[in-house]
Write an enzyme that holds these catalytic residues in place. Structure first.
Site, PDB file in Angstrom:
ATOM      1  N   TYR A 328       0.841  -1.200   0.000  1.00 59.81           N
ATOM      2  CA  TYR A 328       0.000   0.000   0.000  1.00 59.81           C
ATOM      3  C   TYR A 328       0.877   1.251   0.000  1.00 59.81           C
ATOM      4  CZ  TYR A 328      -3.189   3.567   1.903  1.00 59.81           C
ATOM      5  OH  TYR A 328      -3.916   4.713   2.126  1.00 59.81           O
ATOM      6  N   CYS A 329       0.572   2.185  -0.903  1.00 56.79           N
ATOM      7  CA  CYS A 329       1.232   3.494  -0.961  1.00 56.79           C
ATOM      8  C   CYS A 329       2.740   3.304  -1.117  1.00 56.79           C
ATOM      9  CB  CYS A 329       0.853   4.302   0.284  1.00 56.79           C
ATOM     10  SG  CYS A 329       1.456   6.008   0.301  1.00 56.79           S
ATOM     11  N   LEU A 330       3.547   3.936  -0.277  1.00 58.77           N
ATOM     12  CA  LEU A 330       4.992   3.808  -0.377  1.00 58.77           C
ATOM     13  C   LEU A 330       5.429   2.361  -0.157  1.00 58.77           C
ATOM     14  CD1 LEU A 330       7.836   4.905  -0.607  1.00 58.77           C
ATOM     15  CD2 LEU A 330       7.666   5.763   1.733  1.00 58.77           C
ATOM     16  N   PHE A 356      -1.678  -1.198  -4.009  1.00 63.27           N
ATOM     17  CA  PHE A 356      -2.812  -0.344  -3.672  1.00 63.27           C
ATOM     18  C   PHE A 356      -2.349   1.109  -3.594  1.00 63.27           C
ATOM     19  CE2 PHE A 356      -4.032  -4.194  -0.861  1.00 63.27           C
ATOM     20  CZ  PHE A 356      -4.408  -4.918  -1.974  1.00 63.27           C
TER      21      PHE A 356
END
Length: 596
Positions: A328-330, A356
């Site tokens: 997710y994200c970074l 994501f």
């Protein structure tokens, strides 16, 4: 004989980073960096030099554009005429008069009928016309770079929003109505709210209501055990919720910008709990909240000691099984890097890759890139050099500016002028539980990915060799969110162009956080899904037009996708977590998530 001076990072990868303390840095550099670090404490980490550069570029080009100047004068006169005509219409037709200008679709400040009555209709119409004129002034000046143009329009919007009539107690009809009906008690409550918020912020405490969402009790409460702890992560193995489980486990890699439990919030909206209820063995990385002593942790450390260590431990707990990895994200960006390194090196432990709201190409990373320039990054580096990390509150300020109407001024009006304390949700409490970013890692992240776009262009180096996304051939499930200000979905979509994998792309409604926390039964949630890869390139807008909107949660789509790619029959759920080599250390959620 004098010892040779070891090469710095500047010598081998072009990053202006020092593994240093002030005592190891040349005195002129110490003076410069200390002054800029001190200045950063007053500007919230934003570089005034970057804005000065953009302003001067616009001004000098505007001076050399008399045609643009004449155009702006004509626009000002036309807007004045439109305003006068509106005033005349409103005097004649009353609240039903056709407005001179409509707010932008996302601007909900003036939607109430009270804004269509005098004098508030005149105030907000004048404000919107002025806002439009300044946008015209800062755009379309020949010779000004798109980046400088975007910076100036963004800055102008922030300044104008301060003076919006909706933010004033005497210019907002809803505030005045509340003041009259409550004899001013709304201001008494607002003052109490403001004082309480200031006291909590100055003391480093979480906001009012956060005590109702304690990790391990109210959130991050899915049963499990910590089976690995090193200097960077705790690895949590969650207890099975079914008698049989899919043989291949799932590893979830959250971002370390915030704490992991956005993916394990309350019982009703926990993605982890949903996965175990579907028969998956789930492992979660919980990142340590770094301090000053962690200043030298870099991107490679997060890959090796984070994702690499987690995969090694999972291999010891469930040997011989491939892993479905989700980031997710970074955390998703780092997972893509790790997967590409593994593919390059012939490591086939991953069964699939799910990302994501995670970017691998940063050329269109949205308004967040306005804070990422050479001047801005150097300014941030000096601030982090002085304290060893980027504080979560400093980073949160930049994210709030991207949506200042919703996150700053709306709160100002409701909590301080109307005296209404909005109840805190679990997602809001998580958002206030900020973490820090190590100096080295954040410098490398901003320079290698945002400034130079090394990953997408094949220049990112890991273990001394370049990484290529084109090596990714395993199945991928990629999720973007429609209103994402951090990782715009068209930027997230680009991975299918860079990697030859069999990719399924899903676009969920909502923003960067709320679009991911989209549990079944959440009212109003929609998504679009399709496979963008074909014999010819499919651009994001064409994909969007072809993918029909569906109602409901995207979680079920992802779980079904995972199950179709899980090999072999289901097996009996393990009776306990860990293994002889990786015995349980503590109950979930562990200790790292509890550290301030």
């Amino acid at each position: 004989m004098a010892r040779p001076i070891p090469p710095t990072d500047d010598d081998h990868d072009g990053l202006p980073f020092d593994r240093d303390s002030a005592s190891l840095t040349a005195m002129p550099t110490v003076i410069d960096r200390a002054i800029r670090a001190s200045l950063a404490s007053f500007t919230g980490g934003l570089s005034p030099m970057a804005m000065a550069d953009a302003t001067f570029s616009w001004w000098i080009h505007l001076l050399a554009s008399p045609g643009k100047q004449m155009q702006l004068v004509r626009k000002a006169l036309r807007k004045a005429a439109r305003y006068q005509a509106y005033v005349a219409r409103s005097l004649r037709d009353g609240p039903g008069a056709e407005p001179a200008i409509e707010p932008l679709p996302q601007d909900r400040r003036f939607g109430d009928a009270a804004w269509r009555t005098p004098p508030f209709n005149y105030l907000h119409q004048a404000f919107l016309l002025q806002q439009q004129w300044w946008h015209n002034a800062y755009t379309g000046v020949r010779g000004v770079t798109p980046r400088h143009e975007q910076m100036l329009t963004f800055a102008a919007r922030q300044v104008l929003d301060v003076y919006a009539p909706s933010n004033g107690p005497l210019t907002n009809p809803l505030v005045l109505e509340r003041t009259v009906s409550e004899a001013g008690m709304n201001f008494v409550r607002g003052w109490q709210n403001w004082r309480e918020d200031v006291e909590r912020a100055s003391g480093g405490h979480r906001p009012v209501g956060a005590e109702r969402f304690l990790p391990g009790r109210d959130v991050a409460a899915t049963p499990g055990k910590v089976v690995l702890r090193n200097e960077l992560i705790e690895l949590i193995q969650y207890a099975p919720a079914t008698s049989t489980v899919h043989a291949e486990p799932v590893l979830v890699v959250p971002a370390w910008i915030m704490k992991y439990y956005i993916l394990d919030l309350s019982a009703h909206n926990s993605l982890v709990r949903y996965l175990v209820s579907r028969g998956h063995t789930v492992f979660m990385i919980s990142w340590k909240n770094p301090g000053e002593g962690d200043r030298d942790l870099g991107m490679d450390d997060y890959r090796r000691r984070g994702i690499g260590a987690a995969l090694d431990a999972i291999g010891g707990i469930v040997p011989g099984r491939r892993v479905h990895a989700a980031g997710y994200c970074l955390g998703g960006t780092m997972l893509a890097i790790a997967a590409a390194v593994m593919a390059r090196d012939g490591d086939d432990r991953l069964a699939s890759l799910s990302l994501f709201a995670a970017q691998v190409d940063f050329t269109e990373a949205g308004e967040l890139t306005l804070f990422i320039s050479e001047s801005q990054v150097a300014f941030l580096e000096d601030m982090m050099w002085a304290q060893g990390f980027l504080d979560g509150r400093q980073m949160a300020g930049a994210f709030q500016m991207l949506r200042s109407n919703d996150l700053v001024w709306s709160r100002h009006v409701h909590e301080y002028l109307m005296g209404e304390r909005a109840p805190l949700t679990d997602l809001m409490a998580w958002n206030a539980d900020a973490t820090r970013m190590p100096y080295r890692m954040h410098s490398e992240y901003l320079r290698r990915l945002f400034l130079r776009n090394d990953l997408a262009e094949g220049r990112y180096v890991a273990d001394g060799r370049p990484v290529a996304l084109s090596d990714l051939a395993l199945p991928m499930f990629v999720v973007g969110t429609g209103n994402d200000h951090v990782a715009p979905w068209r930027s997230v979509y680009k991975i299918h162009r860079d990697a030859p994998a069999d990719t399924t792309f899903l676009l969920a409604s909502g923003g960067h956080n709320a679009g991911i926390v989209s549990e079944p039964g959440h009212a109003g949630r929609t998504y679009r899904i399709g496979r963008p890869r074909g014999p010819r390139y499919v651009d994001p807008d064409t994909w969007f037009a072809a993918a029909a909107s569906r109602a409901g949660s995207w979680w079920a789509e992802w779980a079904d996708w995972l199950e179709r790619r899980s090999r072999g029959r289901r097996i009996t759920a393990p009776r306990s977590a860990g293994s002889a080599r990786h015995p349980p250390i503590a109950d979930a959620p562990g200790i790292y998530v509890l550290a301030d």
